[in-house]
Scaffold this motif. Structure first.
Motif, short mmCIF file in Angstrom:
data_model
loop_
_atom_site.label_atom_id
_atom_site.label_comp_id
_atom_site.label_asym_id
_atom_site.label_seq_id
_atom_site.Cartn_x
_atom_site.Cartn_y
_atom_site.Cartn_z
N PRO A 155 0.84 -1.19 0.00
CA PRO A 155 0.00 0.00 0.00
C PRO A 155 0.88 1.25 0.00
CG PRO A 155 0.19 -0.82 2.23
CD PRO A 155 0.98 -1.77 1.35
N VAL A 156 0.41 2.34 -0.58
CA VAL A 156 1.11 3.60 -0.36
C VAL A 156 0.84 4.01 1.08
CG1 VAL A 156 1.02 4.32 -2.77
CG2 VAL A 156 -0.85 4.94 -1.24
N TRP A 157 1.72 4.85 1.64
CA TRP A 157 1.58 5.19 3.05
C TRP A 157 0.24 5.87 3.32
CZ3 TRP A 157 3.39 3.32 7.17
CH2 TRP A 157 3.29 4.01 8.39
N GLY A 158 -0.52 5.29 4.21
CA GLY A 158 -1.85 5.80 4.54
C GLY A 158 -2.96 5.05 3.84
N GLY A 159 -2.59 4.22 2.84
CA GLY A 159 -3.60 3.44 2.12
C GLY A 159 -3.68 2.02 2.64
N LYS A 160 -4.62 1.23 2.12
CA LYS A 160 -4.75 -0.17 2.55
C LYS A 160 -4.82 -1.15 1.38
CE LYS A 160 -9.82 -0.47 3.01
NZ LYS A 160 -10.92 -0.85 3.91
N GLU A 161 -4.89 -0.62 0.14
CA GLU A 161 -4.95 -1.52 -1.01
C GLU A 161 -3.56 -1.72 -1.61
OE1 GLU A 161 -6.42 -0.02 -4.80
OE2 GLU A 161 -6.71 1.93 -3.87
N LYS A 162 -3.37 -2.86 -2.29
CA LYS A 162 -2.14 -3.10 -3.03
C LYS A 162 -2.08 -2.11 -4.19
CE LYS A 162 -2.00 -8.11 -2.24
NZ LYS A 162 -2.01 -9.44 -2.90
N LEU A 163 -1.00 -1.36 -4.29
CA LEU A 163 -0.87 -0.41 -5.38
C LEU A 163 0.54 -0.41 -5.96
CD1 LEU A 163 -2.21 1.72 -7.14
CD2 LEU A 163 -1.58 3.44 -5.42
N MET A 164 1.55 -0.27 -5.11
CA MET A 164 2.94 -0.26 -5.56
C MET A 164 3.54 -1.66 -5.47
SD MET A 164 3.73 2.76 -6.57
CE MET A 164 2.06 3.12 -7.13
N GLY A 165 4.58 -1.89 -6.25
CA GLY A 165 5.27 -3.17 -6.21
C GLY A 165 6.36 -3.19 -5.16
N VAL A 166 6.77 -4.39 -4.79
CA VAL A 166 7.97 -4.56 -3.96
C VAL A 166 9.15 -4.51 -4.93
CG1 VAL A 166 9.15 -6.01 -2.29
CG2 VAL A 166 6.67 -5.93 -2.30
N SER A 167 9.42 -3.33 -5.44
CA SER A 167 10.35 -3.13 -6.55
C SER A 167 11.73 -2.77 -6.01
CB SER A 167 9.83 -2.00 -7.46
OG SER A 167 8.49 -2.25 -7.84
N PRO A 168 12.73 -3.62 -6.26
CA PRO A 168 14.04 -3.39 -5.66
C PRO A 168 14.78 -2.20 -6.25
CG PRO A 168 14.14 -5.20 -7.22
CD PRO A 168 12.69 -4.84 -7.08
N GLY A 234 7.97 2.81 6.98
CA GLY A 234 6.72 3.53 6.77
C GLY A 234 6.69 4.34 5.50
N PRO A 235 6.52 5.66 5.57
CA PRO A 235 6.41 6.49 4.37
C PRO A 235 7.68 6.48 3.51
CG PRO A 235 6.62 7.86 6.35
CD PRO A 235 6.41 6.46 6.81
N LYS A 236 8.84 6.18 4.11
CA LYS A 236 10.08 6.17 3.33
C LYS A 236 10.09 5.01 2.34
CE LYS A 236 12.75 8.38 7.01
NZ LYS A 236 13.89 8.29 7.94
N GLY A 237 9.71 3.82 2.81
CA GLY A 237 9.64 2.68 1.91
C GLY A 237 8.57 2.87 0.85
N SER A 238 7.46 3.47 1.24
CA SER A 238 6.39 3.76 0.29
C SER A 238 6.87 4.71 -0.81
CB SER A 238 5.20 4.38 1.03
OG SER A 238 4.21 4.83 0.14
N ALA A 239 7.61 5.73 -0.42
CA ALA A 239 8.12 6.71 -1.40
C ALA A 239 9.12 6.07 -2.36
CB ALA A 239 8.77 7.88 -0.67
#
Length: 358
Positions: A155-168, A234-239
């Motif tokens: 999820p993006v930070w503050g969201g609850k749905e899958k949106l972003m990938g676990v992109s290395p 948290g928000p850092k990983g999301s960004a």
């Protein structure tokens, strides 16, 4: 683990045997020999470095995509030169390893002439462990940046749905006498492949890796795959995951914003994007000076004062390099269920089964 909670015994396979086996299975599924060699080498390198989530155990899911007609086994990527120092690779829905390998090779060639080379890859697929692309650059004496996007899991930070990938996010730099710098990390608490690996092996996962479909922490990998991964910091990983989508998906013309297809979903093409940069390390000083400075950095990192309870400090990538040296001698460990799944693919196309070390 088995039903009694006992860790499943490991069965070792020599890396050369793993390479030959994967090449044979790929060729049996229509992959040209030269492409099969590249793909197999990248997968085996992941297993050698201890990144078992991105090794030859991916073969059954890749072959399922070929059989469903959503992964192009026969063709090869194509290259389009944009400027003298910028190119784009069209993956043509072939294996991601091929587009990334072609892209980094071209980036290296451009960097050798112009100091830097940048390649965007579109219409690609999962390319496994990012570190192998970084290693390709290091072998050519180059620094590198390696980005990719991937299917929704965070999820993006503050969201609850899958949106972003676990992109290395990955990068690297060669050194002199010491070990090179190789960073390859996901923006999540753990790589999603580790959850698939735990599910495959019947193991639990740490409860802070993911949430189930109800938003609760879980140690069940199946429940985690129904929910969402958790971003690191948290928000850092999301960004960071959004950054991967900008450079790999938006810029390339591939899928983005949650529209990359999961590599385990054989219903449609993945349309993954990658972003690759090679940089000549002696742009601002001699190569000898650069390597001396990298060696000094290495010594400072591994030699700094340790916190309580720490026996050794490692440079990023060093643990994997040592694992590779050990597994080259001792073999790559798998469990019987993984061997069985691989042999089933061999049986499908009538090639030899995987030979284990005695």
């Amino acid at each position: 683990m088995d039903d009694s909670g006992v860790q499943a015994p490991k069965i070792n396979v020599h890396s050369t045997e793993a390479q030959h086996f994967v090449e044979a299975v790929l060729k049996g599924n229509g992959v040209p020999p030269e492409n099969a060699a590249v793909i197999a080498r990248c997968l085996v390198q992941a297993d050698l470095r201890g990144v078992d989530t991105h090794g030859i155990n991916r073969i059954p899911s890749y072959m399922a995509r070929i059989r469903q007609g959503v992964l192009n086994a026969i063709d090869s990527p194509t290259l389009n030169q944009i400027t003298p120092a910028v190119a784009q690779v069209d993956g043509n829905n072939t294996f991601g390893f091929l587009g990334a390998h072609m892209g980094m090779q071209r980036a290296i060639e451009m960097a050798q002439i112009y100091g830097i080379g940048m390649v965007s890859v579109k219409h690609s697929n999962h390319f496994g462990m990012s570190a192998w692309v970084v290693q390709q650059a290091i072998d050519a004496g180059m620094m590198s940046l390696v980005f990719t996007n991937s299917s929704p899991a965070l999820p993006v930070w503050g969201g609850k749905e899958k949106l972003m990938g676990v992109s290395p996010i990955a990068c690297g730099a060669p050194a002199g006498k010491e070990k090179p710098f190789i960073l390859d990390m996901a923006p999540s608490v753990a790589a999603r492949g580790k959850i698939y690996k735990a599910k495959r092996r019947g193991e639990k996962i740490p409860s802070d890796w993911a949430l189930d479909a109800e938003g609760r922490q879980t140690d069940d990998p199946s429940a985690a795959l129904e929910g969402v991964m958790l971003p690191m910091g948290g928000p850092k990983g999301s960004a960071l995951s959004i950054m991967m989508d900008v450079f790999s998906g938006v810029l390339s013309g591939s899928a983005f914003a949650g529209h990359v297809t999961n590599p385990y979903d054989p219903s449609k093409p993945a349309d993954v994007g990658h972003f690759l940069v090679a940089i000549k390390p002696d742009l601002f000083m001699s190569l000898e000076d650069f390597k001396d400075r990298m060696d000094f950095l290495y010594k400072r990192v591994v030699g700094c004062e340790k916190m309580a309870g720490v026996e050794r400090i490692y440079m990023p990538g060093e643990i994997e390099q040592e694992t590779e040296q050990r597994r080259l001698k001792e073999g790559i460990p798998y469990v019987q269920a993984e061997i069985d799944a691989l042999n089933e693919e061999a049986d499908r196309v009538g090639v030899g089964r995987l030979e284990v070390m005695q």
